[in-house]
Design an enzyme around this catalytic site. Structure first.
Site, short mmCIF file in Angstrom:
data_model
loop_
_atom_site.label_atom_id
_atom_site.label_comp_id
_atom_site.label_asym_id
_atom_site.label_seq_id
_atom_site.Cartn_x
_atom_site.Cartn_y
_atom_site.Cartn_z
N CYS A 112 -7.77 36.82 50.47
CA CYS A 112 -8.76 35.81 50.82
C CYS A 112 -9.07 35.85 52.31
O CYS A 112 -9.73 36.78 52.77
CB CYS A 112 -8.31 34.43 50.34
SG CYS A 112 -9.64 33.20 50.36
N HIS A 220 -7.35 35.57 44.44
CA HIS A 220 -6.03 34.97 44.66
C HIS A 220 -5.02 35.43 43.61
O HIS A 220 -4.60 34.64 42.75
CB HIS A 220 -6.14 33.45 44.65
CG HIS A 220 -6.78 32.89 45.87
ND1 HIS A 220 -6.08 32.59 47.02
CD2 HIS A 220 -8.08 32.61 46.14
CE1 HIS A 220 -6.91 32.13 47.93
NE2 HIS A 220 -8.13 32.14 47.43
N GLU A 222 -1.96 35.77 44.00
CA GLU A 222 -0.67 35.08 44.18
C GLU A 222 -0.51 33.88 43.27
O GLU A 222 0.61 33.53 42.87
CB GLU A 222 -0.51 34.66 45.65
CG GLU A 222 -1.15 33.36 46.07
CD GLU A 222 -2.67 33.41 46.18
OE1 GLU A 222 -3.30 32.34 46.29
OE2 GLU A 222 -3.25 34.52 46.18
#
Length: 262
Positions: A112, A220, A222
């Site tokens: 990001c 994203h 994660e």
């Protein structure tokens, strides 16, 4: 062998009138749970960080997302109030870490804000409020929703055949959770585009001449790294690269002088 350690540059945050150096839990959890690593939070400082001393002590670099944006002056643009919020200390920490990690062949995953920092660090530019451009979708997070809904996997990106990410998640369409209002405008000369959204927005890049894993994604991975297959594969690949780097640093110690053959 102890778990390898990745550096994660902090953001500056203000809580109850006190300045904190902070990293969101989702990035640390993904590094630990999905990549099998340990995390070291690097203080965000406008000056005083010894970049090589930091990198001497870690085995990888994870550049996280953030609510703040890279300051436009760093890519020769005039800053508008609407381009903020800014975090100059984060900029001054992340960009040098990115450059030196690449120079030193230290594995890196940038997410990001991280992909935007990677692009700026290597000479590229960013576009603000991309949803206002003709033909570009609104990639911003949905308003007034819980975090699971905010980070839901709802967008397609198209991974290029033969790219670094294709070797990890496969080429073609991949569903992701991309949340941003800025994006890469001019791609840095040392970066190659790895994936794009349906509207042409750049969603992933890699460093062309990197001697180690050096990838940036706008989405994203994660957040769902423990349950979503493509997200997990990215973190596993990063973790494997970090372990390889850590192993390469391990040199057998010479035997004490009194034990050496005469």
């Amino acid at each position: 062998m102890p778990r390898p350690i990745v550096a994660i540059p902090a953001d500056i945050r203000e809580f109850d009138g006190v300045t904190w150096h902070a990293v969101q839990q989702q990035y640390i959890r993904a590094a630990v749970k999905a990549a099998g690593l340990m995390a070291l939070i690097v203080p965000a400082m406008e000056d005083g960080n010894d970049i090589d001393a930091i990198l001497d002590r870690v085995d990888g670099l994870l550049v996280s997302g953030s609510a703040s944006n890279v300051h436009p002056s760093l890519y020769s643009m005039e800053a508008r109030e609407s381009d903020g919020p800014f975090d100059p200390a984060r900029d001054a920490t992340s960009l040098p870490l990115i450059r030196r990690a690449i120079d030193r062949a230290i594995p890196m995953l940038a997410i990001c804000r991280g992909i935007q920092e990677l692009n700026v660090a290597l000479g590229g530019t960013l576009a603000s409020e991309i949803q206002e451009q003709p033909g570009i979708w609104d990639h911003r997070k949905p308003p007034n929703v819980d975090r699971d809904t905010m980070y839901s996997i709802r967008q397609s990106v198209f991974v290029k055949e033969g790219s670094c990410i294709a070797r990890v998640v496969g080429p073609g369409e991949v569903r992701v959770n991309s949340l941003h209002r800025q994006a890469i405008a001019e791609t840095a000369p040392r970066l190659q585009v790895e994936a794009v959204a349906e509207d042409g927005t750049i969603e992933a890049v890699s460093v062309i001449d990197a001697k180690a894993f050096a990838v940036g994604v706008q989405w994203h991975p994660e957040y769902w790294a423990e349950t979503d297959s493509p997200s997990r594969k990215l973190f596993v690949a990063f973790g494997d690269a970090v372990r390889d780097y850590a192993a390469s640093k391990e040199q057998p110690l010479a035997a004490p002088r009194h034990q050496q053959a005469i």
